[in-house]
Design a protein around this motif. Sequence first.
Motif, PDB file in Angstrom:
ATOM      1  N   MET A 125       1.183 -13.206 -11.178  1.00  0.00           N
ATOM      2  CA  MET A 125       0.319 -12.558 -10.198  1.00  0.00           C
ATOM      3  C   MET A 125      -1.139 -12.881 -10.514  1.00  0.00           C
ATOM      4  O   MET A 125      -1.527 -13.018 -11.676  1.00  0.00           O
ATOM      5  CB  MET A 125       0.520 -11.039 -10.207  1.00  0.00           C
ATOM      6  CG  MET A 125       1.912 -10.600  -9.815  1.00  0.00           C
ATOM      7  SD  MET A 125       2.133  -8.792  -9.875  1.00  0.00           S
ATOM      8  CE  MET A 125       1.168  -8.302  -8.457  1.00  0.00           C
ATOM      9  N   SER A 126      -1.946 -13.032  -9.464  1.00  0.00           N
ATOM     10  CA  SER A 126      -3.365 -13.269  -9.667  1.00  0.00           C
ATOM     11  C   SER A 126      -4.050 -11.966 -10.075  1.00  0.00           C
ATOM     12  O   SER A 126      -3.464 -10.882 -10.000  1.00  0.00           O
ATOM     13  CB  SER A 126      -4.008 -13.809  -8.388  1.00  0.00           C
ATOM     14  OG  SER A 126      -3.997 -12.813  -7.374  1.00  0.00           O
ATOM     15  N   ARG A 127      -5.310 -12.095 -10.506  1.00  0.00           N
ATOM     16  CA  ARG A 127      -6.059 -10.903 -10.898  1.00  0.00           C
ATOM     17  C   ARG A 127      -6.207  -9.944  -9.714  1.00  0.00           C
ATOM     18  O   ARG A 127      -6.096  -8.723  -9.868  1.00  0.00           O
ATOM     19  CB  ARG A 127      -7.447 -11.321 -11.401  1.00  0.00           C
ATOM     20  CG  ARG A 127      -8.217 -10.236 -12.109  1.00  0.00           C
ATOM     21  CD  ARG A 127      -7.706 -10.026 -13.496  1.00  0.00           C
ATOM     22  NE  ARG A 127      -8.396  -8.920 -14.169  1.00  0.00           N
ATOM     23  CZ  ARG A 127      -8.099  -8.498 -15.380  1.00  0.00           C
ATOM     24  NH1 ARG A 127      -7.130  -9.073 -16.063  1.00  0.00           N
ATOM     25  NH2 ARG A 127      -8.758  -7.499 -15.927  1.00  0.00           N
ATOM     26  N   LEU A 128      -6.443 -10.509  -8.527  1.00  0.00           N
ATOM     27  CA  LEU A 128      -6.592  -9.677  -7.332  1.00  0.00           C
ATOM     28  C   LEU A 128      -5.289  -8.989  -6.972  1.00  0.00           C
ATOM     29  O   LEU A 128      -5.272  -7.799  -6.630  1.00  0.00           O
ATOM     30  CB  LEU A 128      -7.080 -10.541  -6.161  1.00  0.00           C
ATOM     31  CG  LEU A 128      -7.314  -9.819  -4.829  1.00  0.00           C
ATOM     32  CD1 LEU A 128      -8.385  -8.741  -4.991  1.00  0.00           C
ATOM     33  CD2 LEU A 128      -7.714 -10.810  -3.739  1.00  0.00           C
ATOM     34  N   GLN A 129      -4.182  -9.707  -7.041  1.00  0.00           N
ATOM     35  CA  GLN A 129      -2.881  -9.113  -6.744  1.00  0.00           C
ATOM     36  C   GLN A 129      -2.529  -8.019  -7.749  1.00  0.00           C
ATOM     37  O   GLN A 129      -1.969  -6.978  -7.382  1.00  0.00           O
ATOM     38  CB  GLN A 129      -1.802 -10.196  -6.751  1.00  0.00           C
ATOM     39  CG  GLN A 129      -1.867 -11.143  -5.569  1.00  0.00           C
ATOM     40  CD  GLN A 129      -0.863 -12.279  -5.698  1.00  0.00           C
ATOM     41  OE1 GLN A 129      -0.624 -12.794  -6.804  1.00  0.00           O
ATOM     42  NE2 GLN A 129      -0.282 -12.687  -4.581  1.00  0.00           N
ATOM     43  N   THR A 130      -2.850  -8.257  -9.003  1.00  0.00           N
ATOM     44  CA  THR A 130      -2.589  -7.253 -10.032  1.00  0.00           C
ATOM     45  C   THR A 130      -3.356  -5.966  -9.751  1.00  0.00           C
ATOM     46  O   THR A 130      -2.814  -4.862  -9.848  1.00  0.00           O
ATOM     47  CB  THR A 130      -2.985  -7.794 -11.413  1.00  0.00           C
ATOM     48  OG1 THR A 130      -2.230  -8.980 -11.685  1.00  0.00           O
ATOM     49  CG2 THR A 130      -2.721  -6.768 -12.501  1.00  0.00           C
ATOM     50  N   MET A 131      -4.624  -6.146  -9.393  1.00  0.00           N
ATOM     51  CA  MET A 131      -5.442  -4.971  -9.081  1.00  0.00           C
ATOM     52  C   MET A 131      -4.907  -4.252  -7.855  1.00  0.00           C
ATOM     53  O   MET A 131      -4.821  -3.019  -7.832  1.00  0.00           O
ATOM     54  CB  MET A 131      -6.887  -5.415  -8.861  1.00  0.00           C
ATOM     55  CG  MET A 131      -7.842  -4.294  -8.474  1.00  0.00           C
ATOM     56  SD  MET A 131      -8.006  -2.986  -9.710  1.00  0.00           S
ATOM     57  CE  MET A 131      -8.817  -3.899 -11.035  1.00  0.00           C
ATOM     58  N   ARG A 132      -4.532  -5.009  -6.835  1.00  0.00           N
ATOM     59  CA  ARG A 132      -4.119  -4.406  -5.558  1.00  0.00           C
ATOM     60  C   ARG A 132      -2.753  -3.737  -5.636  1.00  0.00           C
ATOM     61  O   ARG A 132      -2.568  -2.631  -5.116  1.00  0.00           O
ATOM     62  CB  ARG A 132      -4.106  -5.482  -4.468  1.00  0.00           C
ATOM     63  CG  ARG A 132      -3.672  -4.975  -3.109  1.00  0.00           C
ATOM     64  CD  ARG A 132      -3.678  -6.082  -2.077  1.00  0.00           C
ATOM     65  NE  ARG A 132      -3.187  -5.615  -0.780  1.00  0.00           N
ATOM     66  CZ  ARG A 132      -3.015  -6.401   0.277  1.00  0.00           C
ATOM     67  NH1 ARG A 132      -3.306  -7.694   0.214  1.00  0.00           N
ATOM     68  NH2 ARG A 132      -2.563  -5.902   1.418  1.00  0.00           N
ATOM     69  N   TYR A 133      -1.781  -4.390  -6.283  1.00  0.00           N
ATOM     70  CA  TYR A 133      -0.403  -3.902  -6.222  1.00  0.00           C
ATOM     71  C   TYR A 133       0.041  -3.111  -7.453  1.00  0.00           C
ATOM     72  O   TYR A 133       1.007  -2.349  -7.378  1.00  0.00           O
ATOM     73  CB  TYR A 133       0.559  -5.075  -6.025  1.00  0.00           C
ATOM     74  CG  TYR A 133       0.380  -5.796  -4.713  1.00  0.00           C
ATOM     75  CD1 TYR A 133       0.701  -5.173  -3.506  1.00  0.00           C
ATOM     76  CD2 TYR A 133      -0.145  -7.087  -4.685  1.00  0.00           C
ATOM     77  CE1 TYR A 133       0.520  -5.833  -2.298  1.00  0.00           C
ATOM     78  CE2 TYR A 133      -0.326  -7.753  -3.469  1.00  0.00           C
ATOM     79  CZ  TYR A 133       0.009  -7.122  -2.286  1.00  0.00           C
ATOM     80  OH  TYR A 133      -0.176  -7.764  -1.079  1.00  0.00           O
TER      81      TYR A 133
END
Length: 219
Positions: A125-133
């Motif tokens: 997962m990308s950093r943004l995906q990790t933060m979001r999900y």
Amino acid sequence: MDWNVMVQYLPQYEKAAWLTLRLGVAGIFWAILVGLVCAVLQYEKVPVLRRIVGAYIQLSRNTPLLVQLFFLYYGLPKLGIKTNAELCGIAGLAFLGGSYMAEAFRSGLEAIEPIQTESALSLGMSRLQTMRYVVLPQAVSISMPAFMANIIFLLKETSVFSAISLMDLMFTAKDLIGLYYKTAENLFLLVVFYLIILLPVSLLGGWLERRLRYAGFGS
């Protein structure tokens, strides 16, 4: 207590309550956005922006909303920035509320174990995906009690809008008391209308906290 007088004043209080609620909701919406952005910037330790956010939080939390409103309403026109009372009220509430929301969200973000972020990144997962999900859903649930307390606090802070000539509940009550000297009746109506606005928010907050605990978040 003259009930006939209170019935006569009801339309004015209803109009004032809608204005109070409209400005309060708009200010809280922007406060949530500002707070979320500031909390993420602090959590991610963005070098320069983190210091700017820290300075903003200290400035906002350590100055009264009344002073902030005076600066927006009376000070900005001196700098050539034209605005109106409603925009000043919304901006002032967002400026004050953003700092409180930022601290509430930051506490939620820092409560998440680092292993969860590391596990999400290791899965691709990308950093943004990790933060979001992964991070944000848990952080929001953990910070829900402080989040709802801030909403109630900001709705009550709308009572100072009368200082910049907004016809909110407080302004209406003071105006009618000054005109007709019906102090008890107007104060009673003021309390009732604030209860009508704030009590459902308080009950909703309690329900959300119970639902999130039942779902296993924030435990």
